[in-house]
Design a protein around this motif. Structure first.
Motif, PDB file in Angstrom:
ATOM      1  N   MET A  53     -43.211 -57.712  -9.648  1.00 24.44           N
ATOM      2  CA  MET A  53     -43.727 -58.089 -10.959  1.00 24.44           C
ATOM      3  C   MET A  53     -44.142 -59.554 -10.937  1.00 24.44           C
ATOM      4  N   LYS A  54     -45.261 -59.839 -11.557  1.00 23.53           N
ATOM      5  CA  LYS A  54     -45.738 -61.224 -11.631  1.00 23.53           C
ATOM      6  C   LYS A  54     -44.670 -62.102 -12.303  1.00 23.53           C
ATOM      7  N   THR A  55     -44.280 -63.168 -11.625  1.00 22.59           N
ATOM      8  CA  THR A  55     -43.223 -64.044 -12.147  1.00 22.59           C
ATOM      9  C   THR A  55     -43.713 -65.480 -12.214  1.00 22.59           C
ATOM     10  N   TYR A  56     -43.500 -66.114 -13.363  1.00 25.76           N
ATOM     11  CA  TYR A  56     -43.834 -67.527 -13.511  1.00 25.76           C
ATOM     12  C   TYR A  56     -42.560 -68.345 -13.478  1.00 25.76           C
ATOM     13  N   ARG A  57     -42.550 -69.353 -12.625  1.00 23.53           N
ATOM     14  CA  ARG A  57     -41.379 -70.234 -12.560  1.00 23.53           C
ATOM     15  C   ARG A  57     -41.641 -71.437 -13.451  1.00 23.53           C
ATOM     16  N   VAL A  58     -40.797 -71.574 -14.455  1.00 27.48           N
ATOM     17  CA  VAL A  58     -41.013 -72.642 -15.428  1.00 27.48           C
ATOM     18  C   VAL A  58     -39.782 -73.546 -15.490  1.00 27.48           C
ATOM     19  N   ALA A  59     -40.010 -74.846 -15.377  1.00 34.57           N
ATOM     20  CA  ALA A  59     -38.928 -75.819 -15.526  1.00 34.57           C
ATOM     21  C   ALA A  59     -38.744 -76.107 -17.011  1.00 34.57           C
ATOM     22  N   VAL A  60     -37.498 -76.015 -17.487  1.00 34.57           N
ATOM     23  CA  VAL A  60     -37.221 -76.254 -18.903  1.00 34.57           C
ATOM     24  C   VAL A  60     -36.459 -77.565 -19.050  1.00 34.57           C
ATOM     25  N   ILE A  61     -37.017 -78.465 -19.857  1.00 34.91           N
ATOM     26  CA  ILE A  61     -36.333 -79.727 -20.164  1.00 34.91           C
ATOM     27  C   ILE A  61     -36.171 -79.785 -21.683  1.00 34.91           C
ATOM     28  N   PRO A  62     -35.034 -79.280 -22.192  1.00 32.94           N
ATOM     29  CA  PRO A  62     -34.857 -79.272 -23.654  1.00 32.94           C
ATOM     30  C   PRO A  62     -34.760 -80.684 -24.229  1.00 32.94           C
ATOM     31  N   GLY A  63     -34.148 -81.626 -23.469  1.00 38.39           N
ATOM     32  CA  GLY A  63     -34.108 -83.022 -23.910  1.00 38.39           C
ATOM     33  C   GLY A  63     -33.008 -83.308 -24.909  1.00 38.39           C
ATOM     34  N   ASP A  64     -33.377 -83.909 -26.044  1.00 39.63           N
ATOM     35  CA  ASP A  64     -32.413 -84.402 -27.027  1.00 39.63           C
ATOM     36  C   ASP A  64     -32.604 -83.729 -28.385  1.00 39.63           C
TER      37      ASP A  64
END
Ligand code: NAD
Ligand code: IPM
Ligand code: MN
Length: 347
Positions: free
Chosen positions: A1-12
């Protein structure tokens, strides 16, 4: 399955509330269209600063480089100087990954009253293209005699031909694709800033010759007939996009895409608003700006149908007015609004 790798930076602050909310809706959209996300969380921000003396590790950009995109919440903490937090996290990512075009649409959606009386949905449709890597935000300058009575602070604004020309060209291309009126307005302040802004005006005129099908204006702030794409320097773009967000009803509705159009580096998607310390921790932040930023991310990744579905789901929830956060006059919470958008995505 097509997979996108996404970096998550929720922050403050509310970044940590709206980012997970938006991710729920992105997961639902992905399920429906048969692709998936692999989210990798990076707990960088002010708490990281208190623990390690830096907003993010020294090798942060290397760790982010290989991702398909970066999904960002917000940064800023009342206990720290904004200059330290922003120049330690968000701005180095924008500059380091050459996300030179910052795209910020502002749309008056159905169900949302604008503070500009008498406008109906669709009357406001502005997209600001903000130069995102140089201009007034270039960290060039210094202090002379720091701390002394003769202290002098100097901060230079840098406008390169390369940087100015490419963002103007990007805005012309975007106008071709998305402006019904085929109108591109360039916003400058050349009457006061005779070098940098007069230079910008000159480059704008030069580039416009390659786009004879697009009408251009040098400055237009006309609340009555706004259906335009606008290109502005880093600082002017910042100010104008809080304004354009406010006239569409709430800062809680305005998304932002920091694009590296050549795709050499990951692009970053975030709401226009900040960490909102005045409401952080109360569960009432409007997650829709971040969801719409998620929709812009889907679009950039090529998942245009999923992007449209997510935007439509948000619009439907706005139209129904059953679950809205207090900034839109409702009594809902981040969680109830998110559930409502998720339910709408499943319809
Ligand atoms: P802000 O955007 O955080 O908040 C402005 C006002 O809008 C506040 O009253 C807030 O409650 C409201 N608001 C913002 N987003 C909302 C949402 N999703 N739902 C409901 N209400 C919302 O701007 P500020 O108060 O000037 O700045 C707070 C901190 O955030 C500062 O440290 C600032 O430097 C930082 N900041 C960060 C970013 C970013 O990370 N991109 C952007 C702007 C400000
Ligand atoms: C934005 C923010 C940032 C900016 C600040 C926090 C540095 O206001 O993304 O609009 O001015 O770029
Ligand atoms: Mn701003």
């Amino acid at each position: 399955m097509k997979t996108y790798r996404v970096a998550v930076i929720p922050g403050d602050g509310i970044g940590c509330e709206v980012a997970p909310a938006a991710i729920k809706t992105l997961e639902t959209a992905a399920e429906r269209f048969g692709f998936r996300f692999e989210w990798v969380q990076f707990p960088w921000g002010s708490e990281h600063y208190f623990a390690h003396g830096r907003m993010m590790p020294e090798d942060a950009l290397d760790r982010l480089r290989a991702f398909d995109a970066i999904f960002f919440g917000a940064v800023g903490d009342p206990r720290l100087q904004d200059n330290v937090t922003l120049n330690g996290l968000l701005l180095p990512i924008r500059r380091g990954f050459d996300q030179y075009a910052c795209v910020r649409p502002a749309v008056l959606y159905p169900g949302v009253p604008s503070p500009l009386a008498g406008r109906k949905s669709g009357d406001i449709d502005v997209t600001v293209v903000r130069e995102n890597t140089e201009g007034e935000y270039a960290q060039v300058g210094g202090l002379l005699y720091p701390g002394g009575p003769q202290e002098v602070a100097m901060q230079a604004a840098m406008f390169t031909r390369h940087g100015t020309e490419r963002v103007i060209r990007f805005a012309f291309e975007l106008t071709r694709r998305r402006s019904r009126k085929r109108l591109l307005t360039s916003v400058t302040k050349s009457n006061a800033q005779g070098f940098s802004m007069a230079f910008w005006d000159r480059v704008f005129r030069e580039v416009s010759r390659d786009y004879p099908d697009i009408r251009t204006e040098s400055l237009l702030v006309d609340a009555a007939c706004m259906d335009l794409v606008l290109v502005a320097s880093n600082l002017f773009g910042d100010i104008l996009t809080d304004l354009s967000a406010a006239i569409t009803g709430s800062l809680g509705l305005a998304p932002s895409a920091n694009l590296n159009p050549s795709k050499t580096f990951p692009s970053m998607f975030e709401p226009v608003h900040g960490s909102a310390p005045d409401i952080a921790g109360r569960g009432i932040a409007n997650p829709m700006a971040t969801m719409l930023a998620g929709s812009m991310m889907l679009d950039f990744l090529g998942e245009t149908a999923a992007a449209a579905l997510l935007e439509r789901a948000v619009i439907q929830v706005l139209t129904d007015r059953r679950q809205l956060t207090p900034d839109l006059g409702g009594t809902g919470t981040t969680a109830t609004v998110t559930d409502e958008v998720v339910a709408q995505l499943r319809v």
